[in-house]
Design a protein around this motif. Structure first.
Motif, short mmCIF file in Angstrom:
data_model
loop_
_atom_site.label_atom_id
_atom_site.label_comp_id
_atom_site.label_asym_id
_atom_site.label_seq_id
_atom_site.Cartn_x
_atom_site.Cartn_y
_atom_site.Cartn_z
N THR A 72 27.38 -6.69 33.76
CA THR A 72 27.09 -5.29 34.08
C THR A 72 28.06 -4.33 33.38
O THR A 72 28.06 -3.13 33.69
CB THR A 72 27.15 -5.06 35.60
OG1 THR A 72 28.45 -5.42 36.08
CG2 THR A 72 26.09 -5.89 36.32
N ASN A 73 28.84 -4.82 32.45
CA ASN A 73 29.77 -3.96 31.71
C ASN A 73 28.98 -2.90 30.96
O ASN A 73 28.06 -3.21 30.20
CB ASN A 73 30.58 -4.82 30.74
CG ASN A 73 31.64 -4.04 30.00
OD1 ASN A 73 31.35 -3.06 29.32
ND2 ASN A 73 32.87 -4.49 30.12
N PRO A 74 29.27 -1.61 31.18
CA PRO A 74 28.48 -0.54 30.56
C PRO A 74 28.63 -0.44 29.04
O PRO A 74 27.78 0.14 28.37
CB PRO A 74 29.00 0.74 31.24
CG PRO A 74 30.36 0.39 31.71
CD PRO A 74 30.34 -1.08 32.02
N HIS A 75 29.68 -1.02 28.49
CA HIS A 75 29.92 -0.94 27.04
C HIS A 75 29.38 -2.15 26.27
O HIS A 75 29.10 -2.04 25.09
CB HIS A 75 31.42 -0.79 26.76
CG HIS A 75 32.03 0.37 27.45
ND1 HIS A 75 31.78 1.67 27.09
CD2 HIS A 75 32.86 0.42 28.52
CE1 HIS A 75 32.45 2.48 27.89
NE2 HIS A 75 33.11 1.75 28.77
N ASP A 76 29.26 -3.29 26.97
CA ASP A 76 28.82 -4.52 26.30
C ASP A 76 28.23 -5.49 27.34
O ASP A 76 28.98 -6.05 28.14
CB ASP A 76 30.00 -5.17 25.58
CG ASP A 76 29.64 -6.44 24.85
OD1 ASP A 76 28.44 -6.78 24.75
OD2 ASP A 76 30.57 -7.12 24.37
N PRO A 77 26.91 -5.70 27.34
CA PRO A 77 26.30 -6.60 28.32
C PRO A 77 26.70 -8.07 28.12
O PRO A 77 26.48 -8.89 29.00
CB PRO A 77 24.80 -6.40 28.12
CG PRO A 77 24.65 -5.79 26.77
CD PRO A 77 25.92 -5.05 26.48
#
Length: 139
Positions: A72-77
């Motif tokens: 769920t990392n907004p910069h890198d799934p």
């Protein structure tokens, strides 16, 4: 032409027996240990943005690194978080994390260790890590 000497069967069997005993001792010594397959060697990304600079003097080559998926990392799934002694010190580089994330998503246990430490201003050269897939001991 020199005459061929007969091979001593007793000496041959003795050498073979010694080699067999050494193999059995090796297997017995390492039975129950986990094996690992080296997946990649990468620099640690984001070192300067986390606790890395503060913890750097305490780190040693060979220290274990814990990896955690952050889907769920907004910069890198495909993000894979790297921790040292339970504290985040960065990430696996984005360019190298696709296969790593895929394996972790399939339930493979990935671990790492510090391969090289280097003082300097370039954060990409501070910590080099080796990441590997843990494989259960097959008996």
């Amino acid at each position: 032409m020199a005459a061929l000497r007969p091979i001593s069967v007793k000496r041959h069997v003795s050498a073979l027996g010694t080699a067999l005993l050494l193999c059995i001792a090796f297997v017995h010594t390492y039975a129950g240990t986990e094996q690992h397959l080296i997946l990649q060697t990468s620099p640690l990304a984001g070192f300067q943005h986390y606790a890395g600079p503060t913890l750097f003097p305490l780190m040693q080559v060979g220290d274990t690194l814990l990896l955690r998926r952050e889907p769920t990392n907004p910069h890198d799934p495909q993000a894979v978080r790297v921790e040292w002694r339970g504290i985040q010190i960065g990430y696996a580089p984005r360019a190298d994390n696709i296969d790593l994330a895929r394996l972790m998503d399939r339930g493979k246990r990935i671990e790492g260790r510090i391969l090289h430490l280097q003082k300097g201003r370039d954060p990409w050269k501070r910590v080099l890590m080796e990441l590997y897939v843990m494989q259960p001991d097959e008996r």
